[in-house]
Design an enzyme around this catalytic site. Structure first.
Site, short mmCIF file in Angstrom:
data_model
loop_
_atom_site.label_atom_id
_atom_site.label_comp_id
_atom_site.label_asym_id
_atom_site.label_seq_id
_atom_site.Cartn_x
_atom_site.Cartn_y
_atom_site.Cartn_z
CD GLU A 1 -34.83 11.22 -8.09
OE1 GLU A 1 -34.42 12.37 -7.87
OE2 GLU A 1 -34.74 10.66 -9.20
CG ASN B 1 -39.57 6.08 -8.89
OD1 ASN B 1 -39.36 4.90 -9.12
ND2 ASN B 1 -39.21 7.05 -9.71
CG HIS C 1 -31.43 6.06 -13.86
ND1 HIS C 1 -31.91 6.15 -15.17
CD2 HIS C 1 -32.37 6.63 -13.08
CE1 HIS C 1 -33.07 6.77 -15.15
NE2 HIS C 1 -33.38 7.06 -13.91
CD GLU D 1 -36.95 7.25 -13.13
OE1 GLU D 1 -35.84 7.78 -13.33
OE2 GLU D 1 -37.82 7.77 -12.39
CG ASP E 1 -31.01 4.79 -18.06
OD1 ASP E 1 -30.39 4.57 -17.01
OD2 ASP E 1 -31.51 5.91 -18.33
O1 9MR Z 1 -35.43 12.06 -18.31
C1 9MR Z 1 -35.58 13.26 -17.60
C2 9MR Z 1 -34.77 14.33 -18.28
O2 9MR Z 1 -35.29 14.62 -19.56
C3 9MR Z 1 -34.74 15.58 -17.41
O3 9MR Z 1 -33.89 16.54 -17.99
C4 9MR Z 1 -34.26 15.20 -16.03
C5 9MR Z 1 -34.18 16.40 -15.10
O4 9MR Z 1 -33.81 15.99 -13.83
O5 9MR Z 1 -35.14 14.24 -15.48
C6 9MR Z 1 -35.07 13.06 -16.19
O6 9MR Z 1 -35.79 12.06 -15.55
C7 9MR Z 1 -35.40 11.75 -14.22
C8 9MR Z 1 -36.63 11.22 -13.53
O7 9MR Z 1 -37.67 12.17 -13.60
C9 9MR Z 1 -36.35 10.87 -12.09
N1 9MR Z 1 -35.24 9.98 -11.98
C10 9MR Z 1 -34.02 10.36 -12.69
C11 9MR Z 1 -34.35 10.65 -14.15
C12 9MR Z 1 -33.07 10.99 -14.91
O8 9MR Z 1 -32.53 12.20 -14.47
#
Ligand code: 9MR
Length: 464
Positions: free
Chosen positions: A174, A215, A251, A279, A281
């Site tokens: 990011e 990513n 997402h 990722e 969803d």
């Molecule tokens: O799925 C992850 C969640 O359990 C955490 O609380 C969150 C914190 O930012 O991160 C989520 O995963 C993220 C991923 O590492 C990077 N892209 C966005 C994802 C969703 O927030």
């Protein structure tokens, strides 16, 4: 050359995987078979696992996982259906080095060991990010030279620990704002944009066999942010910086798959890098209903088809495979149901969207289901209050019975909105006179008080 290494590794484990997959499907059939459905029925346990459908087309189909959940039905499905695992949180800096110099690799190790035991790749996530960093790092005040050393050592330590066992690392996560400028972060602000090239170079040195990715999210279609990523990758390649792939997180929101998804994947592929959908969803406004689930299936199918159409799209990973293991509901109030399996591990239409885009057939087509979800609402030293919610989507009920077997001696003392009876460990709850009907898109709940001691594990419930 790099990708042929990973695919031959996954091929060699294929035959032993098949036996395990068959056993896992038999185990999960108890849950699948517990669903009441309208029309022609539910998922057939003989449907080809996603990982096999993907492998037949040269794609790895993966999922993010929570290490502590890799047992029971969750573990069975994670092992049987997916060809790669991404730790959802376990490899983030804040997870692995909570205090400076004190490391906790337990959950990350567990996931890597599980993947190896199931012939799966691991996607490492993530070495450099602005979020989920340890407090000692974000709260410190560092000179640029100190920051650079910290980052180099972190990458060396983590990528070095798993050297040879990680198929691909999300080295940098990011880095961009929506308008394509660099995001202001600890790293960019302290080290300038070259933190990205440095991180990739350090990761290559630490684990020469891993594919190295950048990513990001909202880069699925052609837009300002994805174009900034594209320009970065092009310039890194021109400079000879090691970069093997881009991760498009995906997402997404129901009904909003970008029209330029495939074109965007193709333009990265044409730069000479791999692409992974890292990722995926697709969230909807709750509650779900059959129309939304049908749209979600179409969306999952479109995303999978976009990847399937481009040879260098090598991996498609869902960010949690069950609605009980998704970040969405806690982050977007009123939104959810974003993954391919419901909270009771029943495959949703979305699952068949992925499967069909990979050439799988659905036998017979799922038309909907009613599910029951058991939760512990509150718990004290000797007792607890439990709740069971029945929900129907694409199906309905006029009466119901929910059964389960306690594994730790729990005993129900009182129930409401259902007639519950317990014999030994076996509990059976029938609808009360007034709440047997559960309409399509509706739900009914009942509650109970019970005693426990020693442990209070959540049982698997059967609706029948
Ligand atoms: O799925 C992850 C969640 O359990 C955490 O609380 C969150 C914190 O930012 O991160 C989520 O995963 C993220 C991923 O590492 C990077 N892209 C966005 C994802 C969703 O927030």
């Amino acid at each position: 050359m790099r990708s042929s290494r990973s695919s031959s590794a996954s091929r060699s484990s294929r035959s032993s995987f098949r036996a395990r997959a068959a056993a896992a499907l038999i185990a999960s059939a108890a849950v699948i078979g517990s669903l009441l459905t309208a029309g022609s029925g539910v998922a057939h346990a003989a449907d080809t696992p996603l990982r096999d459908l993907g492998a037949a087309r040269g794609k790895v189909i993966g999922t993010a996982v929570t290490g502590s959940r890799l047992t029971g039905t969750y573990g069975d499905l994670a092992g049987a259906q997916f060809g790669s695992l991404t730790p959802g949180n376990a490899m983030k800096w804040g997870s692995v080095e909570p205090s400076r110099g004190t490391f906790d690799w337990a959950e990350a190790d567990r996931i890597v060991a599980f993947a190896e035991a199931h012939g799966q790749q691991v996607r490492g996530h993530t070495l450099v990010w602005h979020s989920q960093n340890p407090g000692w790092l974000t709260g410190g005040s560092w000179t640029p030279a100190e920051l650079r050393t910290l980052l180099r050592d972190h990458i060396g330590t983590e990528a070095g620990r798993y050297k040879g066992r990680i198929a691909a690392w999300d080295v940098v996560n990011e880095p961009f704002n929506e308008d394509g400028t660099y995001r202001s972060t600890l790293w960019y602000d302290g080290l300038g944009a070259d933190y990205i090239a440095d991180a990739l170079t350090w990761a290559r040195a630490a684990d020469p066999a891993a594919e190295l990715y950048i990513n990001d999210y909202n880069v699925e279609g052609v837009n300002a942010k994805s174009t900034a990523l594209y320009n970065l990758v092009r310039s890194l390649k021109e400079r000879g910086v090691p970069i093997d792939g881009v991760g498009l997180q995906a997402h997404l929101i129901l009904g909003q798959v970008p029209a330029t998804f495939q074109q965007n994947i193709q333009r990265f592929a044409d730069l000479g890098v791999d692409v992974a959908i890292t990722e995926l969803d697709i969230r909807m406004t709750l509650p779900s209903d059959s129309a939304k689930l049908a749209q979600q299936k179409a969306d999952y199918k479109a995303v999978t088809a976009a990847c399937a159409a481009v040879a260098r799209c090598v991996n498609l990973t869902v960010w949690g495979f069950t609605d009980s293991d998704s970040w969405v509901e806690s982050t977007f109030p009123g939104q959810g149901a974003a993954t391919p399996y419901d909270a009771n591990y029943a495959p949703k239409p979305a699952y068949y969207g992925i499967s069909e885009a990979l050439g799988g057939t659905t036998t017979p087509p799922p038309t909907g289901a009613c599910t029951a979800v058991y939760t512990v609402q509150s718990q004290w030293n000797t007792g607890f209050t439990g709740n069971v919610t029945l929900s129907c989507s694409g199906a309905s009920l006029s009466s119901w019975r929910v059964t389960w077997t306690y594994g730790a001696g729990q005993r129900i003392t009182q129930s409401w909105n259902a007639d519950c009876a317990q014999s030994g460990a076996a509990v059976s709850c029938r609808n009360a006179a007034y709440n047997g009907g559960v309409p399509d898109g509706g739900s009914v709940s009942f509650g109970f008080n019970a005693s426990w001691s020693g442990g209070n594990p959540v049982p698997e419930v059967t609706l029948g």
